[in-house]
Structure formats: C-alpha cells, structure tokens
Design a protein around this motif. Structure first.
Motif, PDB file in Angstrom:
ATOM      1  N   PRO A  32     116.407 -37.120 -53.059  1.00  0.00           N
ATOM      2  CA  PRO A  32     116.544 -35.939 -54.045  1.00  0.00           C
ATOM      3  C   PRO A  32     116.284 -36.251 -55.372  1.00  0.00           C
ATOM      4  N   ALA A  33     116.058 -37.503 -55.680  1.00  0.00           N
ATOM      5  CA  ALA A  33     115.714 -37.862 -57.024  1.00  0.00           C
ATOM      6  C   ALA A  33     114.433 -38.624 -56.986  1.00  0.00           C
ATOM      7  N   LEU A  34     113.400 -38.066 -56.385  1.00  0.00           N
ATOM      8  CA  LEU A  34     111.985 -38.024 -55.852  1.00  0.00           C
ATOM      9  C   LEU A  34     111.311 -39.421 -56.407  1.00  0.00           C
ATOM     10  N   PRO A  35     111.698 -40.346 -55.676  1.00  0.00           N
ATOM     11  CA  PRO A  35     110.733 -41.618 -55.536  1.00  0.00           C
ATOM     12  C   PRO A  35     109.231 -41.321 -55.223  1.00  0.00           C
ATOM     13  N   ASP A  36     108.376 -42.376 -55.381  1.00  0.00           N
ATOM     14  CA  ASP A  36     107.064 -42.003 -55.021  1.00  0.00           C
ATOM     15  C   ASP A  36     107.015 -42.296 -53.477  1.00  0.00           C
ATOM     16  N   GLY A  37     107.725 -43.385 -53.173  1.00  0.00           N
ATOM     17  CA  GLY A  37     107.541 -43.976 -51.963  1.00  0.00           C
ATOM     18  C   GLY A  37     108.709 -44.687 -51.275  1.00  0.00           C
ATOM     19  N   ILE A  38     108.964 -44.944 -49.954  1.00  0.00           N
ATOM     20  CA  ILE A  38     109.871 -45.671 -49.443  1.00  0.00           C
ATOM     21  C   ILE A  38     109.191 -47.120 -48.832  1.00  0.00           C
ATOM     22  N   ARG A  39     110.011 -48.066 -49.189  1.00  0.00           N
ATOM     23  CA  ARG A  39     109.542 -49.488 -48.536  1.00  0.00           C
ATOM     24  C   ARG A  39     110.294 -49.543 -47.626  1.00  0.00           C
ATOM     25  N   LEU A  40     109.958 -49.758 -46.117  1.00  0.00           N
ATOM     26  CA  LEU A  40     110.708 -49.895 -45.020  1.00  0.00           C
ATOM     27  C   LEU A  40     110.579 -51.271 -44.596  1.00  0.00           C
ATOM     28  N   PRO A  41     111.758 -52.009 -44.734  1.00  0.00           N
ATOM     29  CA  PRO A  41     111.876 -53.405 -44.628  1.00  0.00           C
ATOM     30  C   PRO A  41     111.556 -53.610 -43.008  1.00  0.00           C
ATOM     31  N   LYS A  42     111.177 -54.848 -42.568  1.00  0.00           N
ATOM     32  CA  LYS A  42     111.390 -55.224 -41.077  1.00  0.00           C
ATOM     33  C   LYS A  42     110.801 -54.214 -40.242  1.00  0.00           C
ATOM     34  N   ALA A  43     109.567 -53.918 -40.434  1.00  0.00           N
ATOM     35  CA  ALA A  43     108.634 -52.638 -39.811  1.00  0.00           C
ATOM     36  C   ALA A  43     108.077 -53.438 -38.679  1.00  0.00           C
ATOM     37  N   ASP A  44     108.825 -53.823 -37.633  1.00  0.00           N
ATOM     38  CA  ASP A  44     108.256 -54.574 -36.413  1.00  0.00           C
ATOM     39  C   ASP A  44     107.518 -53.894 -35.750  1.00  0.00           C
ATOM     40  N   THR A  45     107.629 -52.654 -35.678  1.00  0.00           N
ATOM     41  CA  THR A  45     106.789 -51.606 -34.617  1.00  0.00           C
ATOM     42  C   THR A  45     106.335 -50.366 -35.292  1.00  0.00           C
ATOM     43  N   PRO A  46     105.313 -50.099 -34.756  1.00  0.00           N
ATOM     44  CA  PRO A  46     104.773 -48.520 -35.311  1.00  0.00           C
ATOM     45  C   PRO A  46     105.943 -47.407 -35.046  1.00  0.00           C
ATOM     46  N   GLU A  47     106.626 -47.623 -33.925  1.00  0.00           N
ATOM     47  CA  GLU A  47     107.683 -46.468 -33.479  1.00  0.00           C
ATOM     48  C   GLU A  47     108.629 -46.457 -34.724  1.00  0.00           C
ATOM     49  N   ILE A  48     109.085 -47.427 -35.460  1.00  0.00           N
ATOM     50  CA  ILE A  48     110.148 -47.629 -36.474  1.00  0.00           C
ATOM     51  C   ILE A  48     109.465 -46.794 -37.642  1.00  0.00           C
ATOM     52  N   VAL A  49     108.252 -46.999 -37.755  1.00  0.00           N
ATOM     53  CA  VAL A  49     107.588 -46.223 -39.148  1.00  0.00           C
ATOM     54  C   VAL A  49     107.648 -44.819 -38.699  1.00  0.00           C
ATOM     55  N   GLU A  50     107.285 -44.460 -37.508  1.00  0.00           N
ATOM     56  CA  GLU A  50     107.102 -43.106 -37.061  1.00  0.00           C
ATOM     57  C   GLU A  50     108.428 -42.163 -37.169  1.00  0.00           C
ATOM     58  N   THR A  51     109.489 -43.150 -36.878  1.00  0.00           N
ATOM     59  CA  THR A  51     110.707 -42.628 -37.002  1.00  0.00           C
ATOM     60  C   THR A  51     111.076 -42.159 -38.453  1.00  0.00           C
ATOM     61  N   LEU A  52     110.623 -43.110 -39.247  1.00  0.00           N
ATOM     62  CA  LEU A  52     110.658 -42.786 -40.859  1.00  0.00           C
ATOM     63  C   LEU A  52     109.994 -41.621 -41.268  1.00  0.00           C
ATOM     64  N   ASP A  53     108.881 -41.472 -40.724  1.00  0.00           N
ATOM     65  CA  ASP A  53     107.904 -40.310 -40.878  1.00  0.00           C
ATOM     66  C   ASP A  53     108.883 -39.116 -40.761  1.00  0.00           C
ATOM     67  N   THR A  54     109.311 -39.248 -39.381  1.00  0.00           N
ATOM     68  CA  THR A  54     109.794 -37.702 -39.052  1.00  0.00           C
ATOM     69  C   THR A  54     111.020 -37.653 -39.993  1.00  0.00           C
ATOM     70  N   MET A  55     111.953 -38.593 -40.163  1.00  0.00           N
ATOM     71  CA  MET A  55     113.153 -38.432 -41.218  1.00  0.00           C
ATOM     72  C   MET A  55     112.565 -37.569 -42.582  1.00  0.00           C
ATOM     73  N   LEU A  56     111.386 -38.437 -43.038  1.00  0.00           N
ATOM     74  CA  LEU A  56     111.123 -37.800 -44.312  1.00  0.00           C
ATOM     75  C   LEU A  56     110.487 -36.339 -44.202  1.00  0.00           C
ATOM     76  N   THR A  57     109.716 -36.177 -43.299  1.00  0.00           N
ATOM     77  CA  THR A  57     109.672 -34.656 -43.049  1.00  0.00           C
ATOM     78  C   THR A  57     110.761 -33.770 -43.110  1.00  0.00           C
ATOM     79  N   GLU A  58     111.868 -34.252 -42.359  1.00  0.00           N
ATOM     80  CA  GLU A  58     113.124 -33.301 -42.331  1.00  0.00           C
ATOM     81  C   GLU A  58     113.553 -33.258 -43.784  1.00  0.00           C
TER      82      GLU A  58
END
Ligand code: ACO
Ligand code: OAA
Ligand code: MG
Length: 306
Positions: free
Chosen positions: A87-113
C-alpha cells in the motif's frame, strides 16, 4: 530513441535501521533495495515491515527506484511483508531465493491480487528475483521468462556459494559459470542482469576490478551494501568519451556506405559492418541514458531497413 533505464547501482538499506532509511533520498544510487530479509534479525521482522511502510508513506517525492526485498514466500514473513509494504507503493519487489519460475509466478499472482484490492493498474509492481542457489542457476533461463513484471534477474553470490558449499573469493572464478548463465537468461528474455554485492566495503580497488569484470560479461549493474560503493560503480559504467566518439563515426560511416550501395566500409582501417553498427548503437543509447549526448538515432536509417 528509447533510453535504457539505468540500474548500475542498487543499494541495500536494512529495513530495521531508521537512521539509514532516512538518508535514502540523498543517496545517488540509481535505486535502493530496502531489505526485510537477511539484514533484519528475526526478532525485528515485524517491526521492520511497519517501519518500512511508514518510511515509504512519508517519502512522496521519490527520486530513485524503490525496491523492497521481502522474505522468501515459503517463510512465515513473506506474505505479511507484501501486505504491509505494497500500500505504500514501492516500484518493485525483490524476491530472494527464486529457485524456480513457479515461485516467481506465485508472486506474480499475489501482486495481481493486491493490485486489484488496491485499485492499481495490473502490472504496476515489478519483480526482481534473486538467483542464489544451484537450483536457481539451473532454472534461471525459464525464470527470466516467467512473467512480464520482471525488470531483470539479480545474482546473489553469498547464498550461491553457501549453497555450493564453497568459499567466495575476490577473484571470483567460482562464480564465472553462474554469472554467465544469468546474463544469457536475461539477454534472451530482454531484461537486465544485476550482479551480486561486493561485501568488503573498504576495498575500492577490488570493487572496481569486479565491476569491470561483470560489465564485460553483460551485467547492467550491481547490488551494493554501502553508499561509498556508488561512485566506483558509476565510474566503471560511464561510457568513455572516445568510445562514444567512435560510435558516432561508425554510424556516420555506415550511412555513407549505404548511400554508396554497400553494407561494409573501412573506418581508420577497421571493418565496419552490421554487428559493429549494432554495438555502436548500444554505446550511443548508453551514452544517451548517461546524459552524455542528446541526438535522434533513426535506427531504420542506421540499420538500412525499408
Ligand atoms: C548477503 C546479503 O543479503 S547483502 C544485503 C543485506 N545487507 C545489508 O543490507 C547491509 C547494509 N550495509 C551495512 O550494514 C554496512 O554498510 C556494512 C556492515 C556493510 C559496513 O558497515 P560500516 O563499515 O560500519 O559502514 P560505514 O562506516 O561505511 O558507514 C558510514 C555511514 O553510512 C551509513 N551506511 C552504511 N551502509 C549503509 C547502507 N547500506 N544504507 C544506508 N546507510 C548506510 C552508516 O549508517 C554510517 O552512517 P553515519 O555516518 O550516519 O553513522
Ligand atoms: O544481492 C546479493 O548479492 C546479496 C545476497 O542476497 C546474496 O549474495 O546472497
Ligand atoms: Mg542472499
């Protein structure tokens, strides 16, 4: 002409340190990464995310890119971090330990929500995943294409060497293969590659050497741990005036060649053809992004397209 977004220097600022956070507006880095992960002790995880939210709410006149490094999504803090800071509007999120594309896709879905909940444009929040394990390196080619939100991939050599059960050296031979693969993944996906931190904040010569190396490999910039490192990085990434002058001559020469009906010409005895022209255009775009030149580059004319 499109201008490359400069991401030479992304400075980590621990999210639990008000005295460090308050200086963010005066740092001359291209961006900052406010950290909720490894810089923050477990006992301060909850307080830090509230502190970061308040800081961002009060930092209205943003003069640099603001990225927040959350805790990994498989920890008990990751989702709470997102809920607190978005809600405080950063430009982006750094996702640590992004071992698989699936975990990034999960974050993508969460950000859309979250964007739907907050009434924001879908895709507003960007993602910078960290590749910092053997598994992450193996999967990074798919990770780089996992969502349109990616601004790049970041390499994290501290955790990477821990995952390989090896020591990190200043020479960095142990990192060469992983760095190269991360750059390939990024270039193939059309996103930026951001190199890892250089932990010795007192060794400017070592930092200079490492930055020169990673620039040569194709990285766009580095993560930093200390504000004193910013100037060194910017100096290494600044295009040299002689290279810019030569690139201008190349572009001029190829246009003359085309008028003469040929695609190859000699400039100071060296061959200029299509790949040389592409590299010259890259140099000129970089110089433009650094404010060194202000010219209109008509790529259709330069590349001789109809
Ligand atoms: C592997 C990883 O995950 S790395 C990412 C997580 N780690 C971090 O975020 C670490 C951030 N950096 C730091 O904490 C420190 O710079 C260290 C530990 C690397 C070096 O510490 P020091 O040698 O004490 O730093 P130094 O003497 O240069 O500090 C000078 C000033 O800059 C400030 N400063 C130092 N680093 C930072 C930073 N990253 N962000 C903001 N301010 C900083 C200090 O608070 C100090 O301010 P002051 O003069 O007002 O007291
Ligand atoms: O961004 C970085 O380089 C810091 C990091 O997390 C790592 O190296 O493990
Ligand atoms: Mg790490």
């Amino acid at each position: 002409m499109s201008v490359f977004q400069l991401r030479r220097s992304l400075l980590y600022v621990p999210g639990n340190m008000p005295s460090m956070l308050q200086n963010i507006p005066i740092f001359e880095s291209d961006g900052v990464m406010i950290d909720l992960e490894d810089a923050v002790p477990l006992s301060e995880k909850d307080a830090a995310r509230i502190l970061v939210r308040r800081f961002l709410e009060n930092y209205q006149d943003r003069n640099k890119e603001i990225i927040v490094r959350i805790n990994a999504l498989d920890t008990k803090w990751g989702e709470d971090d997102l809920r607190a800071v978005l809600p405080a509007l950063p430009d982006g999120i750094r996702l640590p330990k992004a071992d698989t594309p699936e975990i990034v896709e999960t974050l993508d879905t969460m950000l859309t929500e979250f964007e739907e909940e907050l009434g924001l444009e879908i895709g507003r929040f960007k993602i910078l995943p960290s590749i910092e394990s053997a598994e992450g390196v193996i999967n990074c080619i798919r990770t780089a294409k996992s969502t349109k939100r990616l601004i790049g991939l970041a390499f994290g050599a501290e955790d990477y060497t821990a995952s390989l059960e090896i020591e990190r050296t200043k020479k960095g031979e142990e990192l060469f293969a992983a760095r190269t693969r991360v750059v390939w993944a990024c270039k193939a996906a059309g996103i930026q590659a951001i190199d890892t931190i250089f932990a010795d904040a007192g060794d400017m010569e070592g930092l200079h050497r490492e930055t020169q190396l990673i620039k040569t490999l194709g990285f766009s910039g580095k993560s930093l741990v200390n504000p004193r490192q910013i100037d060194v990085i910017h100096e290494v990434f600044a295009p040299k005036q002689e290279d810019v002058d030569y690139a201008l001559q190349v572009v001029d020469a190829i246009q003359k060649a085309r008028e003469m009906g040929t695609g190859v010409i000699s400039l100071h005895g060296k061959m200029v053809d299509a790949p040389v022209v592409k590299r010259a255009v890259n140099t000129l775009k970089t110089a433009q992004a650094h404010g060194m030149i202000d010219i209109e580059l008509d790529e259709e004319v330069i590349y001789g397209q109809e």
